[in-house]
Motif scaffolding. Sequence first.
Motif, PDB file in Angstrom:
ATOM      1  N   LEU A 109       7.999  -3.628  -6.327  1.00  0.00           N
ATOM      2  CA  LEU A 109       6.933  -2.717  -5.822  1.00  0.00           C
ATOM      3  C   LEU A 109       7.109  -1.304  -6.242  1.00  0.00           C
ATOM      4  O   LEU A 109       7.919  -0.639  -5.801  1.00  0.00           O
ATOM      5  N   ALA A 110       6.215  -0.749  -6.989  1.00  0.00           N
ATOM      6  CA  ALA A 110       6.397   0.480  -7.480  1.00  0.00           C
ATOM      7  C   ALA A 110       4.983   1.129  -7.801  1.00  0.00           C
ATOM      8  O   ALA A 110       4.737   1.778  -8.843  1.00  0.00           O
ATOM      9  N   LEU A 111       4.212   0.819  -6.625  1.00  0.00           N
ATOM     10  CA  LEU A 111       2.556   1.535  -6.600  1.00  0.00           C
ATOM     11  C   LEU A 111       2.662   2.898  -6.540  1.00  0.00           C
ATOM     12  O   LEU A 111       1.402   3.355  -6.425  1.00  0.00           O
ATOM     13  N   GLY A 112       3.705   3.711  -6.128  1.00  0.00           N
ATOM     14  CA  GLY A 112       3.597   5.279  -5.769  1.00  0.00           C
ATOM     15  C   GLY A 112       2.737   5.392  -4.533  1.00  0.00           C
ATOM     16  O   GLY A 112       2.756   4.614  -3.668  1.00  0.00           O
ATOM     17  N   THR A 113       2.031   6.503  -4.616  1.00  0.00           N
ATOM     18  CA  THR A 113       1.261   6.753  -3.195  1.00  0.00           C
ATOM     19  C   THR A 113      -0.023   7.345  -3.925  1.00  0.00           C
ATOM     20  O   THR A 113      -0.299   7.176  -5.063  1.00  0.00           O
ATOM     21  N   VAL A 114      -0.957   7.487  -2.853  1.00  0.00           N
ATOM     22  CA  VAL A 114      -2.465   8.113  -3.407  1.00  0.00           C
ATOM     23  C   VAL A 114      -2.787   9.484  -2.619  1.00  0.00           C
ATOM     24  O   VAL A 114      -2.286   9.765  -1.644  1.00  0.00           O
ATOM     25  N   THR A 115      -3.706   9.891  -3.430  1.00  0.00           N
ATOM     26  CA  THR A 115      -3.951  11.310  -2.775  1.00  0.00           C
ATOM     27  C   THR A 115      -5.270  10.983  -1.744  1.00  0.00           C
ATOM     28  O   THR A 115      -6.156  10.084  -1.891  1.00  0.00           O
ATOM     29  N   ASP A 275       0.449  -0.288   2.584  1.00  0.00           N
ATOM     30  CA  ASP A 275       0.050  -0.001   4.094  1.00  0.00           C
ATOM     31  C   ASP A 275      -0.336  -1.460   4.607  1.00  0.00           C
ATOM     32  O   ASP A 275      -0.030  -1.761   5.763  1.00  0.00           O
ATOM     33  N   ALA A 276      -0.895  -2.229   3.568  1.00  0.00           N
ATOM     34  CA  ALA A 276      -1.324  -3.622   4.345  1.00  0.00           C
ATOM     35  C   ALA A 276      -0.020  -4.706   4.329  1.00  0.00           C
ATOM     36  O   ALA A 276      -0.331  -5.756   5.132  1.00  0.00           O
ATOM     37  N   ARG A 283       9.119   6.710   7.378  1.00  0.00           N
ATOM     38  CA  ARG A 283       8.335   7.987   7.263  1.00  0.00           C
ATOM     39  C   ARG A 283       7.091   7.915   6.233  1.00  0.00           C
ATOM     40  O   ARG A 283       7.483   7.476   5.216  1.00  0.00           O
ATOM     41  N   ASN A 284       5.914   8.606   6.911  1.00  0.00           N
ATOM     42  CA  ASN A 284       4.891   8.341   5.796  1.00  0.00           C
ATOM     43  C   ASN A 284       4.448   7.186   5.235  1.00  0.00           C
ATOM     44  O   ASN A 284       4.062   7.153   4.093  1.00  0.00           O
ATOM     45  N   GLY A 285       4.749   6.112   5.943  1.00  0.00           N
ATOM     46  CA  GLY A 285       4.198   4.762   5.616  1.00  0.00           C
ATOM     47  C   GLY A 285       5.278   4.238   4.472  1.00  0.00           C
ATOM     48  O   GLY A 285       4.687   3.200   3.819  1.00  0.00           O
ATOM     49  N   ARG A 286       6.358   4.791   3.948  1.00  0.00           N
ATOM     50  CA  ARG A 286       7.022   4.341   3.014  1.00  0.00           C
ATOM     51  C   ARG A 286       7.987   3.077   3.171  1.00  0.00           C
ATOM     52  O   ARG A 286       8.259   3.123   4.364  1.00  0.00           O
ATOM     53  N   LEU A 287       8.156   2.089   2.303  1.00  0.00           N
ATOM     54  CA  LEU A 287       8.801   1.008   2.590  1.00  0.00           C
ATOM     55  C   LEU A 287      10.284   1.147   2.932  1.00  0.00           C
ATOM     56  O   LEU A 287      10.878   1.931   2.053  1.00  0.00           O
ATOM     57  N   ALA A 303      11.786  -2.455  -3.928  1.00  0.00           N
ATOM     58  CA  ALA A 303      10.867  -1.273  -3.701  1.00  0.00           C
ATOM     59  C   ALA A 303      11.384   0.151  -4.536  1.00  0.00           C
ATOM     60  O   ALA A 303      12.654   0.230  -4.117  1.00  0.00           O
ATOM     61  N   VAL A 304      10.837   0.865  -5.336  1.00  0.00           N
ATOM     62  CA  VAL A 304      11.605   1.915  -6.063  1.00  0.00           C
ATOM     63  C   VAL A 304      10.231   2.897  -6.017  1.00  0.00           C
ATOM     64  O   VAL A 304       9.190   2.732  -5.983  1.00  0.00           O
ATOM     65  N   GLY A 305      10.675   4.157  -6.178  1.00  0.00           N
ATOM     66  CA  GLY A 305       9.910   5.501  -6.147  1.00  0.00           C
ATOM     67  C   GLY A 305       9.243   5.866  -5.207  1.00  0.00           C
ATOM     68  O   GLY A 305       9.915   5.617  -4.126  1.00  0.00           O
ATOM     69  N   ASP A 306       8.134   6.578  -5.228  1.00  0.00           N
ATOM     70  CA  ASP A 306       7.578   7.213  -4.133  1.00  0.00           C
ATOM     71  C   ASP A 306       7.147   6.350  -3.098  1.00  0.00           C
ATOM     72  O   ASP A 306       6.977   6.712  -2.061  1.00  0.00           O
ATOM     73  N   CYS A 307       7.021   4.816  -3.458  1.00  0.00           N
ATOM     74  CA  CYS A 307       6.693   4.100  -2.232  1.00  0.00           C
ATOM     75  C   CYS A 307       7.689   3.787  -1.331  1.00  0.00           C
ATOM     76  O   CYS A 307       7.684   2.767  -0.250  1.00  0.00           O
TER      77      CYS A 307
END
Length: 536
Positions: A109-115, A275-276, A283-287, A303-307
């Motif tokens: 999972l490397a989907l980053g985050t969203v604005t 999230d789903a 913290r902040n919904g990160r895995l 999982a890697v990166g911002d998520c």
Amino acid sequence: MKPRIVVLGGGFGGVYTALALEKALASRDDYEIVLVSKENYFVFQPMLPEVISGTIGLTDVVSPLRRLLRRTEIHVREVESIDLQRQVVITSPGFKPHAHEIPYDHLVLALGTVTDFRGLPGLPEHAMPFKNLGDALALRSHLIRALAEAAIEDDDPELRRQLLTFAVAGGGFSGVEVVAELNDFVRSVAPSYHGIDPRDIRVILLHATERILPEVAPSLALFAQDILTKRGVEVRLQTRLQAATGTEAVLASGERIPTRTLVSTVPSSPHPLIDALALPKGRNGRLLTSGRLAVDGTQNVWAVGDCAQIALPDGSLAPPTAQHATRQASVVAHNIVAALRGGTTRTFEFKGLGKMGALGHHSAVAEILGAKVSGFLAWWLWRTIYLMKMPGWGRRLKIATSWTLDLFLPPDLVNLSLGSSQGVTREHFEPGQDVFREGDLGDRLYIILSGDVQITRRGAEGESTLARLGAGQCFGEMALVNMTRRNATVRCLSSLDLLSLPKKEFAVLAANLPDLRRSFERLAGERAQQPTASRA
Ligand SMILES: Cc1cc2nc3c(=O)[nH]c(=O)nc-3n(C[C@H](O)[C@H](O)[C@H](O)COP(=O)(O)OP(=O)(O)OC[C@H]3O[C@@H](n4cnc5c(N)ncnc54)[C@H](O)[C@@H]3O)c2cc1C
């Protein structure tokens, strides 16, 4: 069947994971790699702010995934859902509307985050995000259009002031880099517009706490603040953006800044797909992810990166940066290969080499391996390091050429006007604002989602109220149906959310749906007859 590793996301985390998996494949062919990304290119985000000024070519910050990943099967699709039980990823339909499922043995999972501007009234409708290439191109086009309009807007000083005021909210790295580039751009191209006095341009940086760049040492943050101020940026500290309308940035203090350009780099929110998932979050919904980079409680989901929330051996959390995501990618690839072929696993321990932020005009701030650098040397380091990090020699050469030419040539002012029709859009207004005024051109039909408006008209005895409208009612049809100017003013009484349909789209609907046209003609006729009805 060979085991399949499916990587979700074509950003720093996803692309570098696939690259490391390709490298580990070497001459063997014992697993398949699939990468799913909604764009067919990788964006080098650290250089994205330079797209605003066109210092580098508009597409030089992106690299086609197919050129980067030669042994990976690439699906340019949007991931719609992830079924952890069945071990499949479901992607959006392509040309044929059938469900597309990709089974996996290992999932990265490397989907980053969203604005996500939700919770801040008017920001989803009127603030511009700054995260991907589309955002950068949209901002650049918008700036060129705002300057062009301001140059010929002689009879409305208020609108001119709004057009020449540019606000950026968020004084972290991306906000500071965006405001620096934006400021350099609008001020350097202003002389090309004869109708603009450069002294009328205002560029404002809004930041909620007492100093910008909380990521670096206070001395560097102060240096950045001084540089920005000297170049004409108004740095407003302890100033929180609370809401926005199409013509104002509304601050928590109640102050309203008239502007038609509001960029917000507010902190990102968790990706809805992450999230789903019924997986542990921090913290902040990160895995919640172990040092091995497997999501807690799983064997084959990584999982890697911002998520991902990854704890380092000293207990601190890995920050959401590109340099961390690329290092996590090589660790996760190693550990997946170890899981498939057997072997020892690695733990992610990278602490970071430093932080750098460009301030435009040959200036930057940097903290590298503990040393603080600012000014020209930091700028030179910024350019050299990021140029070498850019994947592919072709791109590096293009960027180096653009940077060199930029020293001699004036900034490009071409506005590509991509996607001119926006269709139905949402708009937000604050109490007291006018949606339109008597005498304006009729350019849109409005439907009230929430809030109230008052319709007024000027007469010999001053302004009189014709009607009040609320949720579920529409206005603005009269000028569209009768092809006239607005014959009343619509003023907002409470916080107002509207759907607005441009005249062109309204005309297409009215021409092809006779019932719809007739009902609007009837409504316009009734309102014209009744003095107390809306005549907007
Ligand atoms: C303007 C800006 C400047 C930055 N500057 C720096 C810097 O100078 N140095 C630094 O270290 N970091 C910087 N960063 C942060 C850095 O870019 C991020 O930490 C990094 O991109 C995180 O990588 P990622 O792979 O987790 O997420 P991303 O790079 O955001 O990648 C997410 C990927 O997932 C894809 N995706 C999302 N949803 C779906 C879906 N439903 N279906 C298919 N694909 C999907 C996206 O298209 C994207 O390809 C900057 C960020 C920004 C926005």
